[in-house]
Design an enzyme around this catalytic site. Sequence first.
Site, PDB file in Angstrom:
ATOM      1  CB  SER A  99      -0.828   0.026   1.215  1.00 58.14           C
ATOM      2  OG  SER A  99      -0.128  -0.110   2.345  1.00 58.14           O
ATOM      3  CE  LYS A 167      -0.137  -8.275   3.480  1.00 57.09           C
ATOM      4  NZ  LYS A 167      -0.929  -8.339   2.003  1.00 57.09           N
ATOM      5  CD  GLU A 169      -2.640  -8.700  -2.710  1.00 58.30           C
ATOM      6  OE1 GLU A 169      -3.342  -8.708  -3.549  1.00 58.30           O
ATOM      7  OE2 GLU A 169      -2.469  -7.520  -2.172  1.00 58.30           O
ATOM      8  CD  GLU A 236      -7.962  -5.403   1.846  1.00 63.15           C
ATOM      9  OE1 GLU A 236      -8.150  -4.014   1.317  1.00 63.15           O
ATOM     10  OE2 GLU A 236      -6.731  -5.842   1.530  1.00 63.15           O
TER      11      GLU A 236
END
Length: 344
Positions: A99, A167, A169, A236
């Site tokens: 982000s 991490k 996704e 999320e």
Amino acid sequence: MNARGYILSSRQLLRTATGKNLALFRRVCRSDHAQTAFARYSTYSTTEEVTHQRPKVTVNTIRSLYRQNIAIAALTAHDFPSATVADRAGVDLTLVGDSLAMVALGYENTNQITMDEMLSHCRAVARGSKSPFLVADLPFGTYEVSEEQALQNSIRLIREGNMEGVKLEGGIEMADTVKKITTAGIPVLGHIGLTPQRSVSLGGFRVQARTATGAKKLLQSAQALQDAGCFALVVEAVPAPVAKFITQALTIPTIGIGAGIECSGQVLVQLDMLGSFDRFSPKFVKKYANAFETNASAVAEYVREVKQRVFPAEEHTYPMRSEDDIKKLEGLDIPARKVSSSGM
């Protein structure tokens, strides 16, 4: 000892401030003479003291919090100051999230950040966040091609970025990749639900799993990632009942972001929750401050004081050694300043 002597002796003690002389260093720094000396001659603040670091959070700490049903507090950081804030505030897990591509680097989306950029930010965060468990996002394009590529870049984040976990996704389709990384001894934090790196294929930043069928599919992905070795999962932008359903079905923590209160913990983007932007923020973001307005107001005041020649005031300047030196300075002949026709 004169003022300059206090500074020199304090700096020497600081370089060797361990054991017995640590207490001496603190006493020297707190003395009235030392405070006066630092205020007059040093560019460094005297308000910060050597503080005791809280115990280091590890992946086992995260598991222990989960077993004790203690909520896990995670927060993103992107540089040394934001990492220091997260550390001192008591965050359990500091995430160097991709982000930062949007909130810190000004990119249009998270997919534009490179591995080298992530590594630079990881190193800065590692210097500031000493106690939290450190996890970094694998940038888009650094783990999808093959399991070997994913492992290689995970190793880079650990070895070059000074991270402790990674991490990535994706759901069930990433299970083999996760297993490859965890088998090598690298902790992996999974990420399901809204996955920003895949937002284009999802039709934008949209809430996921809003039907029973979608919830069942999401649970299958969660279980596959758990079986592959993930120590926790970010969930999320899914309805709160779905997040609760998944959390209750797993034996690893869920860390929610826009997924309700029933997750094992929560994570937010630090610059979002501090209100550092005057732009749209997701519904799930609670702004705990209005840093943008505070900072803009402070900078505007600085500009005003500079223009009016109010800043710097006397307390922000350094004195001459003696009045005699001032007199000598005033007695020096100064050549006339030459000004060009342009005024420069």
